[in-house]
Structure formats: structure tokens, C-alpha cells
Design a protein around this motif. Structure first.
Motif, PDB file in Angstrom:
ATOM      1  N   ALA A  49       0.640  -1.236  -0.009  1.00  0.00           N
ATOM      2  CA  ALA A  49      -0.019  -0.035  -0.008  1.00  0.00           C
ATOM      3  C   ALA A  49       0.925   1.053  -0.101  1.00  0.00           C
ATOM      4  O   ALA A  49       0.470   2.280  -0.558  1.00  0.00           O
ATOM      5  N   SER A  50       2.020   1.229   0.704  1.00  0.00           N
ATOM      6  CA  SER A  50       2.790   2.497   0.821  1.00  0.00           C
ATOM      7  C   SER A  50       3.372   2.643  -0.667  1.00  0.00           C
ATOM      8  O   SER A  50       3.732   3.827  -0.914  1.00  0.00           O
ATOM      9  N   ALA A  51       3.864   1.398  -1.375  1.00  0.00           N
ATOM     10  CA  ALA A  51       4.398   1.594  -2.637  1.00  0.00           C
ATOM     11  C   ALA A  51       3.410   2.414  -3.723  1.00  0.00           C
ATOM     12  O   ALA A  51       3.571   3.066  -4.529  1.00  0.00           O
ATOM     13  N   ILE A  52       2.193   1.884  -3.595  1.00  0.00           N
ATOM     14  CA  ILE A  52       0.792   2.409  -4.396  1.00  0.00           C
ATOM     15  C   ILE A  52       0.832   3.853  -3.985  1.00  0.00           C
ATOM     16  O   ILE A  52       0.645   4.629  -4.897  1.00  0.00           O
ATOM     17  N   ILE A  79     -18.496  25.943 -18.682  1.00  0.00           N
ATOM     18  CA  ILE A  79     -19.254  24.372 -18.268  1.00  0.00           C
ATOM     19  C   ILE A  79     -18.048  23.790 -18.458  1.00  0.00           C
ATOM     20  O   ILE A  79     -17.900  22.800 -17.709  1.00  0.00           O
ATOM     21  N   ALA A  80     -17.283  23.772 -19.678  1.00  0.00           N
ATOM     22  CA  ALA A  80     -16.092  22.984 -19.764  1.00  0.00           C
ATOM     23  C   ALA A  80     -14.828  23.265 -19.102  1.00  0.00           C
ATOM     24  O   ALA A  80     -14.422  22.055 -18.431  1.00  0.00           O
ATOM     25  N   LEU A  81     -14.803  24.465 -18.287  1.00  0.00           N
ATOM     26  CA  LEU A  81     -13.793  24.407 -17.342  1.00  0.00           C
ATOM     27  C   LEU A  81     -14.425  23.736 -16.001  1.00  0.00           C
ATOM     28  O   LEU A  81     -13.342  23.133 -15.257  1.00  0.00           O
ATOM     29  N   VAL A  82     -15.355  23.938 -15.625  1.00  0.00           N
ATOM     30  CA  VAL A  82     -16.178  23.418 -14.229  1.00  0.00           C
ATOM     31  C   VAL A  82     -15.885  21.983 -14.487  1.00  0.00           C
ATOM     32  O   VAL A  82     -15.655  21.186 -13.733  1.00  0.00           O
ATOM     33  N   LEU A  83     -16.401  21.385 -15.605  1.00  0.00           N
ATOM     34  CA  LEU A  83     -16.162  19.870 -15.982  1.00  0.00           C
ATOM     35  C   LEU A  83     -14.881  19.517 -15.773  1.00  0.00           C
ATOM     36  O   LEU A  83     -14.428  18.268 -15.232  1.00  0.00           O
ATOM     37  N   GLY A  84     -13.926  20.193 -16.328  1.00  0.00           N
ATOM     38  CA  GLY A  84     -12.588  19.709 -16.454  1.00  0.00           C
ATOM     39  C   GLY A  84     -11.938  19.721 -14.907  1.00  0.00           C
ATOM     40  O   GLY A  84     -11.288  18.691 -14.675  1.00  0.00           O
ATOM     41  N   VAL A  85     -12.364  20.857 -14.110  1.00  0.00           N
ATOM     42  CA  VAL A  85     -11.872  20.967 -12.707  1.00  0.00           C
ATOM     43  C   VAL A  85     -12.348  19.426 -11.957  1.00  0.00           C
ATOM     44  O   VAL A  85     -11.588  18.840 -11.245  1.00  0.00           O
ATOM     45  N   LEU A  86     -13.862  19.111 -12.189  1.00  0.00           N
ATOM     46  CA  LEU A  86     -14.548  18.248 -11.463  1.00  0.00           C
ATOM     47  C   LEU A  86     -13.775  16.973 -11.827  1.00  0.00           C
ATOM     48  O   LEU A  86     -13.481  16.069 -11.311  1.00  0.00           O
ATOM     49  N   LEU A  87     -13.626  16.778 -13.264  1.00  0.00           N
ATOM     50  CA  LEU A  87     -12.940  15.557 -13.782  1.00  0.00           C
ATOM     51  C   LEU A  87     -11.532  15.367 -13.008  1.00  0.00           C
ATOM     52  O   LEU A  87     -10.985  14.136 -12.654  1.00  0.00           O
ATOM     53  N   LEU A  88     -10.739  16.395 -13.042  1.00  0.00           N
ATOM     54  CA  LEU A  88      -9.596  16.269 -12.363  1.00  0.00           C
ATOM     55  C   LEU A  88      -9.599  15.761 -10.929  1.00  0.00           C
ATOM     56  O   LEU A  88      -8.629  15.370 -10.363  1.00  0.00           O
ATOM     57  N   ALA A  89     -10.397  16.438 -10.179  1.00  0.00           N
ATOM     58  CA  ALA A  89     -10.505  16.202  -8.841  1.00  0.00           C
ATOM     59  C   ALA A  89     -11.122  14.582  -8.719  1.00  0.00           C
ATOM     60  O   ALA A  89     -10.692  14.137  -7.622  1.00  0.00           O
ATOM     61  N   ALA A  90     -11.926  14.454  -9.524  1.00  0.00           N
ATOM     62  CA  ALA A  90     -12.372  12.636  -9.523  1.00  0.00           C
ATOM     63  C   ALA A  90     -11.245  11.930  -9.727  1.00  0.00           C
ATOM     64  O   ALA A  90     -11.176  10.885  -9.270  1.00  0.00           O
ATOM     65  N   LEU A  91     -10.349  12.309 -10.746  1.00  0.00           N
ATOM     66  CA  LEU A  91      -9.099  11.427 -11.159  1.00  0.00           C
ATOM     67  C   LEU A  91      -8.117  11.391  -9.640  1.00  0.00           C
ATOM     68  O   LEU A  91      -7.603  10.231  -9.456  1.00  0.00           O
ATOM     69  N   VAL A  92      -7.890  12.626  -8.913  1.00  0.00           N
ATOM     70  CA  VAL A  92      -7.250  12.634  -7.781  1.00  0.00           C
ATOM     71  C   VAL A  92      -7.648  11.592  -6.764  1.00  0.00           C
ATOM     72  O   VAL A  92      -7.095  10.809  -6.059  1.00  0.00           O
ATOM     73  N   LEU A  93      -9.117  11.737  -6.494  1.00  0.00           N
ATOM     74  CA  LEU A  93      -9.729  10.816  -5.671  1.00  0.00           C
ATOM     75  C   LEU A  93      -9.789   9.603  -5.975  1.00  0.00           C
ATOM     76  O   LEU A  93      -9.869   8.688  -5.013  1.00  0.00           O
ATOM     77  N   ALA A  94      -9.764   9.212  -7.084  1.00  0.00           N
ATOM     78  CA  ALA A  94      -9.863   7.740  -7.778  1.00  0.00           C
ATOM     79  C   ALA A  94      -8.405   7.291  -7.649  1.00  0.00           C
ATOM     80  O   ALA A  94      -8.378   6.055  -7.851  1.00  0.00           O
ATOM     81  N   SER A  95      -7.489   7.923  -7.712  1.00  0.00           N
ATOM     82  CA  SER A  95      -6.019   7.428  -7.958  1.00  0.00           C
ATOM     83  C   SER A  95      -5.558   6.366  -7.107  1.00  0.00           C
ATOM     84  O   SER A  95      -5.012   5.244  -7.595  1.00  0.00           O
ATOM     85  N   PRO A  96      -6.004   6.151  -5.632  1.00  0.00           N
ATOM     86  CA  PRO A  96      -5.523   5.013  -4.991  1.00  0.00           C
ATOM     87  C   PRO A  96      -6.158   3.512  -5.560  1.00  0.00           C
ATOM     88  O   PRO A  96      -5.437   2.562  -5.561  1.00  0.00           O
ATOM     89  N   PHE A  97      -7.643   3.706  -6.055  1.00  0.00           N
ATOM     90  CA  PHE A  97      -8.585   2.833  -6.519  1.00  0.00           C
ATOM     91  C   PHE A  97      -7.612   2.272  -8.097  1.00  0.00           C
ATOM     92  O   PHE A  97      -7.279   1.087  -8.149  1.00  0.00           O
ATOM     93  N   LEU A  98      -7.454   3.535  -8.725  1.00  0.00           N
ATOM     94  CA  LEU A  98      -6.550   3.146 -10.213  1.00  0.00           C
ATOM     95  C   LEU A  98      -5.248   2.344  -9.757  1.00  0.00           C
ATOM     96  O   LEU A  98      -5.023   1.772 -10.641  1.00  0.00           O
ATOM     97  N   ALA A  99      -4.607   2.897  -8.871  1.00  0.00           N
ATOM     98  CA  ALA A  99      -3.294   2.362  -8.833  1.00  0.00           C
ATOM     99  C   ALA A  99      -3.417   0.629  -8.233  1.00  0.00           C
ATOM    100  O   ALA A  99      -2.564   0.090  -8.707  1.00  0.00           O
ATOM    101  N   VAL A 100      -4.452   0.616  -7.413  1.00  0.00           N
ATOM    102  CA  VAL A 100      -4.648  -0.964  -7.141  1.00  0.00           C
ATOM    103  C   VAL A 100      -5.060  -1.825  -8.489  1.00  0.00           C
ATOM    104  O   VAL A 100      -4.420  -2.812  -8.586  1.00  0.00           O
ATOM    105  N   ARG A 156      -0.540  -5.408 -13.937  1.00  0.00           N
ATOM    106  CA  ARG A 156       0.675  -5.634 -14.026  1.00  0.00           C
ATOM    107  C   ARG A 156       1.186  -6.922 -13.801  1.00  0.00           C
ATOM    108  O   ARG A 156       1.941  -7.775 -14.246  1.00  0.00           O
ATOM    109  N   ARG A 157       0.640  -7.474 -12.669  1.00  0.00           N
ATOM    110  CA  ARG A 157       0.981  -8.620 -12.026  1.00  0.00           C
ATOM    111  C   ARG A 157       0.532  -9.921 -12.669  1.00  0.00           C
ATOM    112  O   ARG A 157       1.125 -10.837 -13.020  1.00  0.00           O
ATOM    113  N   ARG A 158      -0.840  -9.603 -13.102  1.00  0.00           N
ATOM    114  CA  ARG A 158      -1.519 -10.753 -14.211  1.00  0.00           C
ATOM    115  C   ARG A 158      -0.550 -10.861 -15.793  1.00  0.00           C
ATOM    116  O   ARG A 158      -0.314 -11.752 -15.999  1.00  0.00           O
TER     117      ARG A 158
END
Length: 763
Positions: free
Chosen positions: A222-225, A619-640, A646-648
Motif C-alpha cells: 500500500a505504501s508503494a501504491i 461549463i467546460a472549465l467546471v467539468l474539467g476541474v471536476l474531472l481532475l478532482a475525480a481522478l485525484v480521488l480515484a487514484s488509489p483505486f486506479l493504482a490498485v 501488471r502482476r497478471r
């Protein structure tokens, strides 16, 4: 819901509560720039403790959902006033009836008020209610999910909502963006690790040493992730050019509209009426030497009236916001000043001050009403109060006042772009060329203009017994001022004329109306920090120009009051002969470019001002900011997910068929662990039977033959083994459904390396 966890595992419950508190602490970081007050820290801490406590008690007593909701509502009413409306308490603890009314009304109304008041807001009125309500409710929900449901991993969602709300309702403060995101990311990964460890221990059947080794590997993985996620987020922040962040606060219209008010310069001469001239207006202590007491700052000239903020309301100088606490003036250049002001005879909506306001504190019986109606413009430092000041009002203002200018000729123009306005009349331009011929530096030309106004100008307010002098500051009056011999006017005309000539030279310039000390005695009083009384006749108008460093410096163009000589005959019109050679083109300045460009032809119109394009861009700017925030929040799950993929891939592309077949069996064991299927110790055939299905049995036979059979694996055994694994993965996903499949995909169970099959399955 199951029997409460605290009754069975006090240590596990305590660890969960600590991690949840860390999650909420990280989620509250974006809220700090909104408040910047110790009251916010106390309010948030109380909400977190109360919410988590309600969740624990509800799990321990097995309360139904409605009982938990009632407990949250009760805590909100009991704790809400001392935590979120501290000004309405007795001894800071007991709520008053008025405080309870404010708390309940603030539940619905404080959200809009929060984004229309200039930040930071401190503990102003009921503005702590939103963060208290969100944190209290979120903490109770998160604790309930963590302790009473089969999916405690979802407890990360309430603090995530609090984080997003803080970003949306907050201010544009980039220095808090990265710490908030990284802190929340670290806390989220810690919660995922905690959840995975709890699930691991719930499976049972493993020896204690093996469990300890598995937990150690889990923490390392988990620390590596986390390290990968942090490096990736930092790389994105550096590599991707981000536009200025847009939040709800930045899109709302300000509550105060200065264009509806009469320009203070338009009524300039009323201060010199006999009944007003000697009337004490203001008593001030702490005004820096050489500084004036500003009433209003005017930056827009339409050829008739100098006013505030532009005709279309687009200028930043016309946008006023409420100031319940303070403004950050750490970047301002100048001297810190503390002004104590008492209103004597002055009445008006404009609040006198100096420099850039940092904080203000009203006194007296109207303190609450004045603080509630106070608004300020951070661009000019001008301030106002709804309903106006009255005699007897007083306040203390902390400001940053620019240093006086010793040498105007050394100034270089700044780069601010002011609202476009009317050009100087021809007569005034001729005077400019006469006083300050082209070829000198902008500072030298401005100094020459100020010196000429001092030398050639005379003061008359047009009162009975004085030299006739027409009021007003329209273009015709300025042309008359420039053509008259001698030049006669007062601050109304001299300040506007000086501002127009300064803009012709290249300086951003604006007009200020206020009170100026005009005697050596006043200067001595200022230095000694004794009260300085301004009377009505001390009203004056001067200019501020922006120098290259960005500071707006005060320049007084008004001549001294002295005897006016007899008028000279009007100067005849001068007809210039055409020159034989054209002079070189003059160097353009930022001020020249404000209104010089002709309107584009219809074919050149690229639709940049189309309101639909502006809406779509927002609208495009707000959606872009929200998308970036969603990617940051989802980054631990995406890393898993990426680590498992990669292991598979490594297992499937092993160097030998035997290694690929053994990798297929390990992949099956890991997949089963992620789906919560227990694989007991025993032979591979027994383990395959526990998993179920013909594909598992076939895979066990292929692996046993490859490992123990004579001659090693047969040709194509590795492909058959992996085909069986793929089919089993599809079957697991089909039986589990979409939600459990998603949970299995982001589960850390298989990353700990504790699958029984790897530790010695027997043939």
C-alpha cells in the motif's frame, strides 16, 4: 445491520475512529482559507468528535437509522450555537434564544451568505453553520458505515463529500490545494489498508506468523501504491497548465452596486457652503504623515462625470464584497497603519480610510448594524456601509498605506488597465505639450504637469465674493480650465485634469475624493498620533497613479490657495503651418491602447463575446476541474487495479510454460481472495473443489501434471490453464454482480500474498 463492532473489537474500533478523524481532518483543509479563525478549528473538532461519538453509540446500542438521525439532529441543536454561532451564547457555552433562532435560520440561509461575503469570514454571524452541519452529519454517517455495514470501505465517501464542498464553496487559494489533496489521498489509502487487514483477519484459518507476514507485505504494498499515486499527482500538477480555478464564490455577483450612487466628485462644492465649511466632519488618529483620508476612488470617466467601476459594471473596482473578518494584504507595499475614526458631522455611505484595508472593527451602539452592512473593494481599498454612517459612529481600521512619493520624476508607469473613458479635450492636450514636451521620460513629464498646475493654477470654489469659477468636471469645463488665463478652478477640475493628462502620458491614473491635511500643524499632529479633526472645507480631490512596482501612489495636483490675479484676454486660436516632414510616430502606452482599436468589421468578428460561448467555456472549465478532482480521488483505486493488471501480465508472460501454469494457479487464488472466497489448505484438487466448477478442477490437474508429472507440461497446457482462469474470473464476476465485482477489483486482499495455495498446496 450486524451486532455493533465496538462490543467485539475495541482496539479495531479505536483504530477505525482515529483513521476516520484523520480523513475528516484532511477534508477540512480546503475550508481553512474560508474562515482562518480559531473558532473554525473548535467548531470542526467538536463536529467530528460528536458525529463519530453518535456513530459509535449507535453501533453499540444497535440503534435503528431513525434513532441515529434523531441523535444527529439533537446534537446539532444542543451544540450548534456554541460551536457555530458563538456570538449568541452566554459565557461561550449556553445558547441564547436568539442564538437558536439564528442557528435554525442559518441552516437554510447561511450557505448563500457564505459565498457572498469576502473571505476569510472568521466566526461572523452564522457562517460557521455550513461546515458544522456537514461535518457533524458526515462524521456520524461515516462511523455508522464503518462499524455497522458489510462495506466499511464506503466510509471514505462522507469525508470526500466534505472535501469537495470545501473546494466548491472556498476561495482560490492554490497553496492549500496540493496539501489538501495529498493529505486526503494518504488518509484514504490508510483507510483502504485498514479495511483490507480487517477483511483478512475475518477470513481466519491462517497461522499467526503467516498473518503477521501478510500484514507486513500489505502495508509495504500500500505504501508503494501511495508513493506512485503521489508522484503521479505531482507530475500532473507540474506538467498540466491549469487555468485559474473557478469556484461558486467567484461566479456570484457582489451585493453592493456603486453605480447606483451619486459620484462624490459631483457634489464636491457642497462641502464649501458657509454652513458646512467649518463643520467638524471626522476625527482621526493614526493617519500616516503625508497621507490623505480617502472617501471614494473613482476610475471611470465618461466625459461628464468621474465615477466608480465602469458603465457596464465589469471593472473590478466596482465590485464590493462583505468583509466580516479581514483581507490578506501581505503582498501590499507600504506602511502598516491603524486608524481610529470618529464620525462627527459626516454622513454618507462611503467609509473614510487610507490605503488598502486589512481589517475593520466598528464601535458604539450601531456596531452590529454597521458590521453587517459593511462592504469593501480590495482593488482600490474603497469601502462603504449600507444605510450610511451617522454622527457618533466610530471604528478602528487596519490598513497598508503606500509610502509618500518624494520624486515624481523617477516614477515609471504601471501596467493596470482601467476602464476606457473619454479622451482629454484638445485644449488640455495642448497644455500638456506645452508643460511637458514629448521626449522626456513619463515620470519627468508627469512631474512637469504637476509643477505647472501648482504654479499656474489658482483656487476658487465660486462662492460669493470669490473669483467666478464654474463647477463640474465635464470635458467642456476642463477645456475652459485649460484655456483660461489665469487658470481658475478647484480640486474637482484639477484632479480630473491631472488624471487625464497622466493617462495621456502613459500612467494608469484615477481620482480620489477625501480629506487632506493642509497645514504644518496637521502634519505635527499626525506624527504625534494625536486626534486630527477634519472640517468640511478640508475636502479635496487628488489623483493616484500606478508605478511600475504595482503600488498606487498619491499625488496632489492642487495649487495652494493664494490671491488670484486679474484675468487676461482669451488666448487666440493658434493655426499651425503644415510641417514639411512628418514627425516619427509617437510611442504608444498601455493607456493609449485602451480605446484606440477600431471596432472590428463584421467579417472579423470571431464570436469571442458570444454569451453562449462564454457559458460553454465556463461549463467546460467546471467539468474539467471536476474531472481532475475525480481522478485525484480515484487514484488509489486506479493504482490498485493497475498493480493487479501488471502482476497478471507478468505471470502470463513468464519465461517457461511451467512458470506460466503456476502463475495461472496463483492468479486463481488471488482472484478468489479478492472475491472473499476462502481457499483452505490441502491438495490442489481439494482447493479446486472448494472454489467450485469444472474449470477449477481442470486447472488443478494441469498444474499438478506440470509440477509433478514426468516430462513436465505438455504443449498448450499453459494456454489451457489461463483459459480456465479467464473463465473462472468471468464466473466470479457474474455470480457476484457489478458492485461486488468492483469491490473485488480494488480490494487489497490479494496484494498481501497470503493465499493458502502459494504456501504449499499438495498434489
Amino acid at each position: 445491520m450486524s451486532r455493533p463492532a465496538p462490543a467485539r473489537d475495541l482496539v479495531g474500533t479505536a483504530v477505525s475512529l482515529v483513521l476516520l478523524a484523520l480523513l475528516f481532518g484532511a477534508a477540512l483543509i480546503p475550508w481553512w482559507p474560508i474562515y482562518e479563525s480559531g473558532a473554525f478549528v473548535l467548531c470542526a473538532a467538536l463536529a467530528v468528535v460528536a458525529g463519530l461519538g453518535i456513530g459509535v453509540v449507535g453501533a453499540w446500542r444497535a440503534w435503528p437509522a431513525w434513532a441515529v438521525a434523531v441523535a444527529v439532529a439533537s446534537a446539532y441543536v444542543v451544540l450548534g450555537v456554541p460551536a457555530a454561532v458563538p456570538s449568541r451564547t452566554v459565557a461561550g457555552v449556553l445558547p441564547t434564544p436568539a442564538g437558536l433562532v439564528d442557528l435554525l435560520t442559518g441552516t437554510a440561509l447561511s450557505w448563500k451568505q457564505l459565498v457572498t461575503v469576502a473571505a476569510p469570514v472568521g466566526s461572523y454571524q452564522t457562517l460557521l453553520v455550513p461546515v458544522f452541519l456537514l461535518t457533524l452529519t458526515g462524521a456520524a454517517v461515516a462511523a455508522t458505515i464503518a462499524l455497522r455495514t458489510r462495506h466499511p470501505i464506503a466510509a471514505v465517501l462522507p469525508p470526500a463529500v466534505l472535501l469537495v464542498a470545501g473546494v466548491s464553496l472556498g476561495v482560490v487559494h492554490e497553496q492549500f490545494a496540493a496539501p489538501a489533496g495529498l493529505a486526503f489521498l494518504a488518509a484514504s489509502v490508510a483507510w483502504l489498508v485498514r479495511d483490507a487487514i480487517a477483511k483478512r483477519r475475518a477470513l481466519g484459518g491462517a497461522r499467526r506468523v503467516e498473518a503477521a507476514l501478510a500484514d507486513a507485505r500489505r502495508v509495504i504494498g500500500a505504501s508503494a501504491i501511495l508513493a506512485v499515486a503521489l508522484v503521479g499527482a505531482a507530475a500532473v500538477a507540474v506538467a498540466v497548465p491549469m487555468p485559474q480555478r473557478t469556484v461558486i464564490r467567484s461566479e456570484l455577483q457582489p451585493p453592493f452596486e456603486p453605480r447606483d450612487l451619486r459620484s462624490p466628485l459631483a457634489g464636491f462644492r457642497t462641502a464649501f457652503a458657509p454652513e458646512v465649511e467649518d463643520r467638524p466632519m471626522l476625527e482621526v488618529t493614526g493617519l500616516p504623515a503625508g497621507a490623505g483620508l480617502r472617501i471614494a476612488t473613482l476610475d471611470t470617466y465618461d466625459g461628464v462625470v468621474y465615477s466608480v467601476g465602469g458603465d457596464d459594471g465589469s471593472a473590478l473596482s466596482g465590485r464590493f464584497t462583505r468583509l466580516p473578518y479581514r483581507l490578506d494584504q501581505s503582498d501590499a507595499v507600504g506602511e502598516a497603519a491603524k486608524l481610529d475614526v470618529t464620525v462627527l458631522g459626516y454622513d454618507g455611505v462611503w467609509v473614510p480610510g487610507a490605503g488598502l484595508l486589512e481589517r475593520i472593527e466598528f464601535h458604539g451602539p450601531r456596531q452590529a448594524a454597521l458590521a453587517d452592512g459593511f462592504v469593501v473593494n480590495d482593488v482600490t481599498g474603497a469601502a462603504a456601509v449600507r444605510g450610511g454612517l451617522e454622527p457618533g459612529d466610530s471604528y478602528t481600521a487596519w490598513s497598508v498605506v503606500p509610502e509618500p512619493v518624494d520624486d515624481v520624476s523617477a516614477l515609471e508607469p504601471g501596467t493596470s488597465v482601467l476602464p476606457p473613458g473619454a479622451d482629454a479635450p484638445e485644449e488640455l492636450v495642448r497644455r500638456l505639450d506645452e508643460w511637458a514636451p514629448r521626449g522626456g521620460t513619463p515620470g519627468e513629464r508627469l512631474a512637469a504637469v504637476v509643477a505647472a498646475l501648482h504654479d499656474e493654477g489658482y483656487v476658487s470654489h465660486g462662492r460669493p465674493g470669490e473669483e467666478p469659477s464654474r463647477s463640474g468636471h465635464g470635458l467642456d469645463r476642463l477645456a475652459e480650465l485649460a484655456a483660461d488665463r489665469p487658470m481658475i478652478g478647484d480640486g474637482e477640475q484639477y484632479a480630473v485634469a491631472a488624471a487625464l493628462m497622466a493617462r495621456e502620458i502613459g500612467f494608469p491614473a484615477r481620482v480620489v475624493v477625501g480629506y487632506l491635511p493642509d497645514t504644518d500643524a496637521d502634519a505635527d499632529v499626525q506624527t504625534a498620533r494625536e486626534p486630527l479633526v477634519f472640517r468640511g472645507g478640508a475636502l479635496q480631490a487628488w489623483i493616484e497613479v500606478q508605478e511600475a512596482g504595482g503600488a498606487w501612489v498619491q499625488i496632489d495636483p492642487n495649487p495652494e490657495v493664494r490671491e488670484i490675479p486679474e484675468r487676461q484676454p482669451d488666448e487666440p486660436n493658434v493655426v499651425s503651418r503644415p510641417q514639411s516632414a512628418l514627425p516619427p510616430p509617437e510611442e504608444r502606452t498601455p493607456v493609449d491602447d485602451l480605446g484606440a482599436d477600431p471596432a472590428p468589421a463584421p467579417d472579423d468578428d470571431d464570436g469571442a463575446d458570444d454569451p453562449w460561448l462564454v457559458v460553454l467555456g465556463t461549463i467546460a472549465l467546471v467539468l474539467g476541474v471536476l474531472l481532475l478532482a475525480a481522478l485525484v480521488l480515484a487514484s488509489p483505486f486506479l493504482a490498485v487495479i493497475a498493480a493487479k493488471a501488471r502482476r497478471r501480465r507478468i505471470r502470463r508472460r513468464a519465461a517457461t510454460p511451467k512458470a506460466r501454469i503456476e502463475g495461472a494457479w496463483e492468479e486463481l487464488a488471488d482472484t478468489a481472495a479478492d472475491y472473499g472466497i476462502r481457499v483452505p489448505p490441502g491438495t490442489r484438487a481439494e482447493q479446486a473443489a472448494s472454489v467450485g466448477g469444472l474449470d477449477a478442477v481442470v486447472l488443478a490437474g494441469v498444474v499438478d501434471h506440470a509440477v509433478f508429472g514426468p516430462g513436465g507440461p505438455r504443449e498448450g497446457d499453459d494456454d489451457r490453464a489461463w483459459a480456465s482462469v479467464d473463465e473462472l474470473r468471468r464466473r466470479f464476476a457474474s455470480d457476484a454482480g457489478p458492485r461486488r465485482s468492483l469491490a473485488a477489483a480494488i480490494s487489497l486482499g490479494s496484494l498481501g500474498g497470503y493465499a493458502v495455495s502459494r504456501r504449499g498446496a499438495r498434489a
